[in-house]
Design a protein around this motif. Sequence first.
Motif, mmCIF file in Angstrom:
data_model
loop_
_atom_site.group_PDB
_atom_site.id
_atom_site.type_symbol
_atom_site.label_atom_id
_atom_site.label_comp_id
_atom_site.label_asym_id
_atom_site.label_seq_id
_atom_site.Cartn_x
_atom_site.Cartn_y
_atom_site.Cartn_z
ATOM 1 N N ALA A 49 0.830 -1.207 0.000
ATOM 2 C CA ALA A 49 0.000 0.000 0.000
ATOM 3 C C ALA A 49 0.865 1.257 0.000
ATOM 4 N N ALA A 50 1.974 1.236 0.733
ATOM 5 C CA ALA A 50 2.871 2.397 0.750
ATOM 6 C C ALA A 50 3.451 2.646 -0.638
ATOM 7 N N ASN A 51 3.828 1.569 -1.339
ATOM 8 C CA ASN A 51 4.329 1.717 -2.703
ATOM 9 C C ASN A 51 3.234 2.214 -3.634
ATOM 10 N N ALA A 52 2.021 1.732 -3.418
ATOM 11 C CA ALA A 52 0.896 2.158 -4.253
ATOM 12 C C ALA A 52 0.647 3.655 -4.097
ATOM 13 N N GLN A 53 0.731 4.135 -2.865
ATOM 14 C CA GLN A 53 0.514 5.559 -2.620
ATOM 15 C C GLN A 53 1.546 6.405 -3.376
ATOM 16 N N ALA A 54 2.769 5.929 -3.419
ATOM 17 C CA ALA A 54 3.839 6.682 -4.079
ATOM 18 C C ALA A 54 3.745 6.608 -5.601
ATOM 19 N N ARG A 55 3.111 5.553 -6.125
ATOM 20 C CA ARG A 55 3.133 5.318 -7.580
ATOM 21 C C ARG A 55 1.812 5.576 -8.284
ATOM 22 N N LYS A 56 0.769 5.922 -7.561
ATOM 23 C CA LYS A 56 -0.536 6.111 -8.194
ATOM 24 C C LYS A 56 -0.524 7.336 -9.110
ATOM 25 N N ARG A 57 -1.483 7.349 -10.028
ATOM 26 C CA ARG A 57 -1.601 8.482 -10.943
ATOM 27 C C ARG A 57 -1.935 9.769 -10.173
ATOM 28 N N ARG A 58 -1.678 10.880 -10.799
ATOM 29 C CA ARG A 58 -1.983 12.173 -10.194
ATOM 30 C C ARG A 58 -3.484 12.283 -9.945
ATOM 31 N N THR A 59 -3.853 12.832 -8.806
ATOM 32 C CA THR A 59 -5.262 12.977 -8.456
ATOM 33 C C THR A 59 -5.673 14.447 -8.503
ATOM 34 N N ALA A 60 -6.999 14.685 -8.480
ATOM 35 C CA ALA A 60 -7.531 16.048 -8.569
ATOM 36 C C ALA A 60 -7.435 16.753 -7.213
ATOM 37 N N ASN A 61 -7.543 18.077 -7.224
ATOM 38 C CA ASN A 61 -7.411 18.885 -6.013
ATOM 39 C C ASN A 61 -8.730 19.125 -5.291
ATOM 40 N N SER A 62 -9.799 18.490 -5.760
ATOM 41 C CA SER A 62 -11.096 18.575 -5.089
ATOM 42 C C SER A 62 -11.363 17.220 -4.434
ATOM 43 N N TRP A 63 -11.452 17.208 -3.104
ATOM 44 C CA TRP A 63 -11.544 15.956 -2.348
ATOM 45 C C TRP A 63 -12.944 15.727 -1.788
ATOM 46 N N ARG A 64 -13.236 14.449 -1.539
ATOM 47 C CA ARG A 64 -14.426 14.026 -0.811
ATOM 48 C C ARG A 64 -13.949 13.158 0.349
ATOM 49 N N MET A 65 -14.336 13.475 1.575
ATOM 50 C CA MET A 65 -13.831 12.754 2.746
ATOM 51 C C MET A 65 -14.983 12.348 3.652
ATOM 52 N N ASP A 66 -14.895 11.125 4.182
ATOM 53 C CA ASP A 66 -15.930 10.612 5.077
ATOM 54 C C ASP A 66 -15.375 9.391 5.796
ATOM 55 N N GLU A 67 -16.149 8.842 6.745
ATOM 56 C CA GLU A 67 -15.742 7.608 7.422
ATOM 57 C C GLU A 67 -16.790 6.526 7.179
ATOM 58 N N THR A 68 -16.340 5.279 7.265
ATOM 59 C CA THR A 68 -17.240 4.148 7.307
ATOM 60 C C THR A 68 -16.824 3.275 8.486
ATOM 61 N N TYR A 69 -17.598 2.237 8.775
ATOM 62 C CA TYR A 69 -17.391 1.464 9.994
ATOM 63 C C TYR A 69 -16.834 0.076 9.693
#
Length: 228
Positions: free
Chosen positions: A60-80
């Motif tokens: 997962a750490a490698n995935a975070q470093a290698r993923k494609r560029r993301t947009a600057n508008s975020w959506r954030m929430d929690e699930t259980y």
Amino acid sequence: MAIEFKGVHYPKAVILHAVFFYVRYAVSYRDLEEIMAERGVVVDHATLNRWVVNFSPSIAANAQARKRRTANSWRMDETYIRVRGKWTYLYRAVDRDGQTLDFMLSERRDLAAARRFFKQAIAANGVPDRVVIDKSGANLAGLMAVNVILKFTGTGHLVTIRQVKYLNNILEQDHRFIKRITGPMMGFKAFHSAAGTIAGIEVAHMIRKDQFAANGITAFQQFAALAA
């Protein structure tokens, strides 16, 4: 960063196949033990669990470093997520296009957890232009704390905060994939194993959403490449 597989008694490819299958499909460890046996690999469910918990966070750490560029508008929430018979909180964020930004499992849903999540997400993805959240006071306070830090660091860039529930529908839909995979697991016995397993599930979901340069290779080959 390449992941070390020293000290294991099975080939790297076998381990990665087992881990990928578990985090991508809705199966139990005993189901996976049987599936592996049908393919000529005799391995008990406890060993399969160790593989998933031990190797998923690094992938997962490698995935975070290698993923494609993301947009600057975020959506954030929690699930259980149920751990030791109690509900814990999986903080998640996607961009406006539904691409995964970050995730964090927390035993509490409060200001400290929200601040920790935003700090982690910004460190990995940069400061967003705007973030959409629900009516959670803790999440609002967490973002306001982020803006205070940004104001006094002299960047001149503050995050626009929007509390509009319908704008988070894309994230609510995205939660469903995670819950579909965790459902057959019948809850987790330990927090660290839950966090490790969810890390792998999130990576599999990112691959499903085409967040890496696939170059014509299969989903498993993408997963394996993240361990290299």
